[in-house]
Enzyme design. Structure first.
Site, PDB file in Angstrom:
ATOM      1  CB  ALA A  81      39.052  33.543  55.051  1.00 44.05           C
ATOM      2  CG  HIS A  93      45.036  32.362  50.521  1.00 41.40           C
ATOM      3  ND1 HIS A  93      43.978  31.805  51.200  1.00 41.40           N
ATOM      4  CD2 HIS A  93      44.488  33.205  49.626  1.00 41.40           C
ATOM      5  CE1 HIS A  93      42.846  32.286  50.730  1.00 41.40           C
ATOM      6  NE2 HIS A  93      43.116  33.145  49.773  1.00 41.40           N
TER       7      HIS A  93
END
Ligand code: AMP
Length: 282
Positions: A32, A37
């Protein structure tokens, strides 16, 4: 970009990479993916010859089965984002691959796993320690990238890496935030628009605490003011706010406060649990 789901295939591929003296950077995630990230991935791509990103929602670190079940999963769009960020290998194993039998090995992190998050998520860091150890053995990276967003997690992984002599250089990447200060998190996508409007309260509280501390306010007074601020915010529920030593993570007082503290906060907006932190140099 390669997508690999089996450990043996991953080992085989990475062995050949390492044999050619190529450096391997590793970004472990639960998927997700968002800009937070991707910032880790880009840092790895810049510094290493090859970047591996793992996507695995690790059941061992969820103390709440409902949270595990509701954790967002979006492998296809994650892969598109990773490819664009320059990632070379996505490792996305199934649980049958990661935990083929019952695990009996258990890691302990002493007081580091009992404070802050550990108090509210019993067993969480044992699960994190286990999966990071397993992934380090599978990937054998030269460098591994983690976010400051999970401050306590980084402290624990640092201890784990030193205690067990993993030959991995750890890199801690600053928190990536939305424009209004909310720390990016896969959980944010589960907030309703009304909840999303409340969620920045945690960052606002951290900034207020920072300001008070820089103006030499009493530590106990800051503690009280920040807890009151979050408790008074409609739609938000405070789990903890701590002014802690950045190394030991123990709460500090006026007597024990050093030249740096880490402010850690956790709470709920609706039924979504959010965490945030801020390092303050005094
Ligand atoms: P997760 O998928 O939530 O386990 O996160 C994977 C990695 O990304 C962890 O090292 C997190 O600390 C890091 N991360 C998550 N959100 C952020 C963010 N907003 N800024 C920086 N790093 C983050």
């Amino acid at each position: 970009m390669k997508v690999i789901t089996h450990i043996e295939a991953l080992r085989e591929y990475l062995n050949s990479v390492r044999k050619n003296d190529k450096s391997v950077g590793f970004v472990p995630t639960m998927g997700a993916l968002h800009e937070g990230h991707l910032t880790l991935v880009r840092k790895s791509v810049k510094k290493n010859d090859l970047t591996v990103c793992s996507i695995y929602v690790n059941p061992a670190q969820f103390n709440d089965p409902g949270d595990l079940e509701k954790y967002p999963r979006s492998l296809q769009s994650d892969c598109l984002m990773l490819e664009e960020a320059g990632c070379n290998v996505v490792f996305a194993p199934d649980t049958s691959e990661v935990y083929p039998g019952k695990t009996v090995t258990s890691l302990s992190f002493g007081y580091l796993e009992d404070v802050l998050e550990g108090k509210f998520r019993p067993g969480h860091f044992k699960g994190v320690g286990l999966i990071v150890s397993k992934l380090f053995h599978m990937v054998q990276p030269h460098r591994a990238y983690f976010g400051q967003k999970d401050y306590q997690q980084f402290a624990i992984i640092q201890k784990l890496t030193r205690d067990l002599d993993f030959p991995v250089e750890l890199v801690r990447v600053p928190i990536v935030r939305e424009e209004d200060g909310l720390a990016m998190s896969s959980r944010n996508m589960r907030l309703s628009s009304a909840e999303r409007a409340v969620a920045p309260v945690f960052y606002e509280a951290l900034k207020k605490a920072e300001k008070m501390l820089l103006e030499n306010a009493d530590v106990a007074a800051v503690q009280q003011a920040i807890c009151d601020m979050i408790r008074q915010k409609e739609g938000a529920a405070l789990e903890y706010f701590a002014i802690a030593d950045p190394e030991t993570l123990m709460p500090v007082s006026n007597e024990t406060v050093g030249s740096q503290v880490v402010l850690c906060v956790a709470g709920y907006v609706g039924n979504i649990r959010l965490i945030d932190n801020l390092i303050v140099s005094l």
